[in-house]
Design a protein around this motif. Structure first.
Motif, mmCIF file in Angstrom:
data_model
loop_
_atom_site.group_PDB
_atom_site.id
_atom_site.type_symbol
_atom_site.label_atom_id
_atom_site.label_comp_id
_atom_site.label_asym_id
_atom_site.label_seq_id
_atom_site.Cartn_x
_atom_site.Cartn_y
_atom_site.Cartn_z
ATOM 1 N N THR A 7 0.826 -1.218 0.000
ATOM 2 C CA THR A 7 0.000 0.000 0.000
ATOM 3 C C THR A 7 0.851 1.256 0.000
ATOM 4 O OG1 THR A 7 -0.156 -0.145 2.427
ATOM 5 C CG2 THR A 7 -1.952 -1.120 1.138
ATOM 6 N N SER A 8 2.052 1.192 0.570
ATOM 7 C CA SER A 8 2.919 2.372 0.545
ATOM 8 C C SER A 8 3.353 2.693 -0.879
ATOM 9 C CB SER A 8 4.146 2.145 1.428
ATOM 10 O OG SER A 8 4.971 1.112 0.916
ATOM 11 N N MET A 9 3.422 1.663 -1.732
ATOM 12 C CA MET A 9 3.747 1.880 -3.139
ATOM 13 C C MET A 9 2.652 2.727 -3.797
ATOM 14 S SD MET A 9 5.389 1.527 -5.906
ATOM 15 C CE MET A 9 4.975 1.684 -7.644
ATOM 16 N N ILE A 10 1.399 2.430 -3.479
ATOM 17 C CA ILE A 10 0.282 3.211 -4.021
ATOM 18 C C ILE A 10 0.376 4.657 -3.550
ATOM 19 C CG2 ILE A 10 -2.226 3.422 -4.113
ATOM 20 C CD1 ILE A 10 -2.387 0.409 -3.607
ATOM 21 N N ASP A 11 0.616 4.834 -2.254
ATOM 22 C CA ASP A 11 0.671 6.183 -1.690
ATOM 23 C C ASP A 11 1.828 6.988 -2.282
ATOM 24 O OD1 ASP A 11 -1.493 5.564 -0.108
ATOM 25 O OD2 ASP A 11 -0.283 4.984 1.630
ATOM 26 N N TRP A 12 2.989 6.350 -2.413
ATOM 27 C CA TRP A 12 4.134 7.083 -2.957
ATOM 28 C C TRP A 12 3.968 7.396 -4.444
ATOM 29 C CZ3 TRP A 12 7.602 9.860 -0.651
ATOM 30 C CH2 TRP A 12 7.932 9.595 0.681
ATOM 31 N N SER A 13 3.341 6.486 -5.177
ATOM 32 C CA SER A 13 3.099 6.752 -6.603
ATOM 33 C C SER A 13 2.107 7.892 -6.770
ATOM 34 C CB SER A 13 2.569 5.485 -7.290
ATOM 35 O OG SER A 13 3.573 4.501 -7.374
ATOM 36 N N ARG A 14 1.076 7.895 -5.945
ATOM 37 C CA ARG A 14 0.114 9.005 -5.985
ATOM 38 C C ARG A 14 0.800 10.318 -5.611
ATOM 39 N NH1 ARG A 14 -5.019 7.856 -2.472
ATOM 40 N NH2 ARG A 14 -5.460 9.950 -3.261
ATOM 41 N N ALA A 15 1.649 10.267 -4.577
ATOM 42 C CA ALA A 15 2.343 11.474 -4.135
ATOM 43 C C ALA A 15 3.266 12.002 -5.222
ATOM 44 C CB ALA A 15 3.136 11.181 -2.861
ATOM 45 N N GLN A 16 3.968 11.079 -5.899
ATOM 46 C CA GLN A 16 4.886 11.505 -6.964
ATOM 47 C C GLN A 16 4.134 12.153 -8.126
ATOM 48 O OE1 GLN A 16 7.042 8.921 -10.034
ATOM 49 N NE2 GLN A 16 8.531 9.010 -8.380
ATOM 50 N N PHE A 17 3.011 11.539 -8.491
ATOM 51 C CA PHE A 17 2.232 12.108 -9.593
ATOM 52 C C PHE A 17 1.644 13.464 -9.191
ATOM 53 C CE2 PHE A 17 -1.186 12.579 -12.645
ATOM 54 C CZ PHE A 17 -0.622 12.079 -13.804
ATOM 55 N N ALA A 18 1.152 13.549 -7.945
ATOM 56 C CA ALA A 18 0.602 14.823 -7.464
ATOM 57 C C ALA A 18 1.674 15.899 -7.423
ATOM 58 C CB ALA A 18 -0.009 14.636 -6.080
ATOM 59 N N LEU A 19 2.866 15.534 -6.984
ATOM 60 C CA LEU A 19 3.967 16.493 -6.941
ATOM 61 C C LEU A 19 4.268 17.043 -8.329
ATOM 62 C CD1 LEU A 19 6.522 17.674 -5.347
ATOM 63 C CD2 LEU A 19 7.734 15.691 -6.267
ATOM 64 N N THR A 20 4.409 16.140 -9.294
ATOM 65 C CA THR A 20 4.724 16.561 -10.657
ATOM 66 C C THR A 20 3.603 17.411 -11.242
ATOM 67 O OG1 THR A 20 5.875 14.445 -10.907
ATOM 68 C CG2 THR A 20 5.543 15.746 -12.894
ATOM 69 N N ALA A 21 2.350 16.989 -11.016
ATOM 70 C CA ALA A 21 1.218 17.722 -11.567
ATOM 71 C C ALA A 21 1.106 19.119 -10.976
ATOM 72 C CB ALA A 21 -0.070 16.936 -11.311
ATOM 73 N N MET A 22 1.310 19.237 -9.668
ATOM 74 C CA MET A 22 1.163 20.541 -9.029
ATOM 75 C C MET A 22 2.290 21.485 -9.423
ATOM 76 S SD MET A 22 -0.408 19.513 -5.287
ATOM 77 C CE MET A 22 -0.991 21.166 -4.924
ATOM 78 N N TYR A 23 3.502 20.962 -9.560
ATOM 79 C CA TYR A 23 4.591 21.819 -10.048
ATOM 80 C C TYR A 23 4.339 22.234 -11.492
ATOM 81 C CZ TYR A 23 8.100 22.005 -6.337
ATOM 82 O OH TYR A 23 8.799 22.295 -5.193
ATOM 83 N N HIS A 24 3.918 21.279 -12.319
ATOM 84 C CA HIS A 24 3.630 21.603 -13.717
ATOM 85 C C HIS A 24 2.555 22.675 -13.803
ATOM 86 C CE1 HIS A 24 3.306 21.118 -17.999
ATOM 87 N NE2 HIS A 24 2.064 20.669 -17.940
ATOM 88 N N TRP A 25 1.565 22.579 -12.908
ATOM 89 C CA TRP A 25 0.453 23.529 -12.983
ATOM 90 C C TRP A 25 0.827 24.916 -12.447
ATOM 91 C CZ3 TRP A 25 -3.136 23.343 -16.242
ATOM 92 C CH2 TRP A 25 -4.242 24.181 -16.139
ATOM 93 N N LEU A 26 2.023 25.072 -11.930
ATOM 94 C CA LEU A 26 2.498 26.412 -11.601
ATOM 95 C C LEU A 26 2.862 27.189 -12.868
ATOM 96 C CD1 LEU A 26 4.818 25.631 -8.545
ATOM 97 C CD2 LEU A 26 2.592 26.775 -8.481
ATOM 98 N N PHE A 27 3.210 26.461 -13.931
ATOM 99 C CA PHE A 27 3.692 27.109 -15.150
ATOM 100 C C PHE A 27 2.620 27.217 -16.235
ATOM 101 C CE2 PHE A 27 7.169 24.591 -13.219
ATOM 102 C CZ PHE A 27 7.921 25.647 -12.727
#
Length: 499
Positions: A7-27
């Motif tokens: 389950t930590s794999m799911i959480d970390w994958s979601r976190a990684q995607f959210a991180l990338t998406a939120m940074y991308h959405w700054l630009f």
């Protein structure tokens, strides 16, 4: 099978995607917003022949170029994660989800790349009309790119235009137009792109206010503020309109998301809209959700337990019943594939009939507990209020700035300059809050009602995802800091003097 997934794999994958998406959405919002402002300014230059507007638009183009370059880098990483971290998702719906992404990459991205070169390097090399066309087409290309990205995202919220093929265990597209022009995609496009114009407008006004407060480039600053306020006011009004339409779609297609947004656990008719705390607007939620002040709005517990009447007249199933039917669909798929291997035509037909009947609940077969379908209610409740509250603020803000610019009284109220500068980060907060509502409200689904995140994940080691998470965090932060420093340096230099 799913129990073996960490389950930590799911959480970390979601976190990684959210991180990338939120940074991308700054630009992205600044790219879309500045593109419109630049197009308006260069149009004024071509129509008036006044070199002042050429000097003005070239300054904003410089900031656009800095932001655009960094945004491209984060966007490419985001798309690669579908194949690395979400391979089951890519396999299950890649034939559908990949189509708009391919069009975005082949058509929209190359369109941007072509005309942005003319826009930056074509001054005094091509005619005014051709250069103006290139500037607008750069913005159109960026907007076209956003359209296909949002089509893909909207399909995850409202999957249409496909059929499940049990032979390949994939969903396959059967109606491209249904995917490309679904009502959810149209409203999401309007709401997202127009809200991005608001970010660009707030940025232009805030930077211009900095010049006024320092008694620099007054004509440039006031003219830029007027254009920014006009674009921002138009965008904020259309954003409010599309937001209302989107709320109605959410109520019809994603009732759990709406219940979480309102922290509504026990639904009913004549439901009020909660502003904050005990402050409520009577019957407003029922009207927004059903276009009827007496309409029934289900709460979290109603959706879990079922039994209420749906708009089409049928009775809602409980989540537990949907889970049971989902397991029946999964079993029927296994039976179909087994019968096919054994050459049992009758068995295939029997299993296929069960599969077709229960396929709408397929994703629920991977849900472990009924309460797993409840998203983070507290986070959604406040993110939604931040989004709506700041949206209302910006309508008033843009209207006030435009009024003062037209009346030539902006400099009589220096405090507005400070408000304008602080409105830049506020616009980004509103934009990020909107994505939190859209994406976390869909959880636990990667694709609404079809595929939960625990069935969409790749089989990777959680440690490798953790490592790349922190690598991306450091890399994106460095890029963000670098962009801000370069932009601040360009702003301090100010518009270049035309020879």
């Amino acid at each position: 099978m799913l129990e073996s997934i960490d389950t930590s794999m799911i959480d970390w994958s979601r976190a990684q995607f959210a991180l990338t998406a939120m940074y991308h959405w700054l630009f992205v919002p600044l790219t879309l917003g500045l593109a419109v402002v630049m197009g308006v300014m260069e149009t004024l230059y071509v129509v008036s022949g006044n070199d002042f507007w050429k000097r003005t638009v070239k300054f904003w183009m410089k900031l656009f170029g800095i932001n655009f370059a960094v945004g491209v880098a984060t966007g490419l990483i985001l798309e690669f994660q579908f194949g690395t971290n979400w391979s089951n998702y890519s396999w299950f719906v890649g034939d559908i989800f990949g189509a708009p992404l391919a069009i975005e990459g082949i058509v929209a991205f190359f369109m941007e790349a072509t005309f942005i070169a003319v826009m930056f390097f074509g001054w005094n090399k091509v005619g005014k009309g051709f250069h103006l066309t290139s500037t607008w087409l750069t913005g159109v290309g960026a907007t076209f790119s956003a359209w296909w990205i949002l089509v893909a995202n909207s399909w995850m919220q409202y999957p249409v235009g496909m059929e499940f093929n049990p032979d390949t265990v994939r969903n396959e597209m059967v109606d491209f137009l249904a995917v490309a022009f679904s009502p959810v995609a149209v409203m999401k496009f309007l709401h997202t792109v127009l809200s991005s114009w608001m970010v660009g407008a707030a940025f232009v006004i805030g930077v211009s206010a900095w010049y006024l407060l320092r008694n620099r480039e007054r004509e440039f600053a006031l003219a830029s503020m007027k254009v920014g306020a006009a674009v921002g006011l138009f965008a904020s009004l259309v954003t409010a309109f599309s937001g209302d339409k989107s709320a109605y779609q959410v109520a019809q297609l994603q009732p759990m998301k709406l219940a979480a947004m309102e922290s509504l656990y026990e639904g009913g008719s004549h439901e009020p809209l909660t502003v904050v705390g005990e402050l409520q607007i009577p019957e407003m939620l029922s009207y927004l959700a059903t276009h009827d002040s007496e309409g029934f709005v289900p709460g979290v517990n109603d959706i879990l337990n079922g039994g209420y009447k749906l708009p089409d007249g049928s009775v809602a199933l409980s989540v537990a019943e949907k889970m049971n039917r989902g397991k029946m669909a999964i079993t029927a798929l296994a039976n179909y594939r087994k019968a096919k291997q054994e050459g049992d035509t009758a068995g295939m037909q029997q299993a296929r009939a069960v599969l077709d009947e229960q396929m709408p609940y397929f994703g629920y077969g991977y849900i472990k507990e009924p309460t797993d379908v409840i998203p983070n209610v507290g986070l959604l409740f406040w993110a939604f209020r931040v989004m709506v509250g700041t949206g209302m603020y910006f309508i008033a803000f843009f209207a006030l700035v435009l009024f003062l610019c037209v009346r030539k009284r902006m400099e009589d109220f220096p405090w507005i300059g400070w408000v304008a500068m602080w409105s830049i980060p506020l616009a980004y907060v509103a934009s990020q809050a909107g994505w939190i509502v859209a994406e976390l409200g869909r959880q636990p689904w990667a694709i609404q009602d079809m595929l939960p995140v625990n069935a969409a994940i790749s089989r990777l080691d959680a440690g490798s995802v953790q490592t790349t998470f922190f690598i991306f965090l450091i890399m994106f932060t460095v890029l963000l800091v670098a962009e801000i420093r370069i932009m601040l340096r360009a702003i301090k230099q100010g518009p270049e003097q035309e020879s």
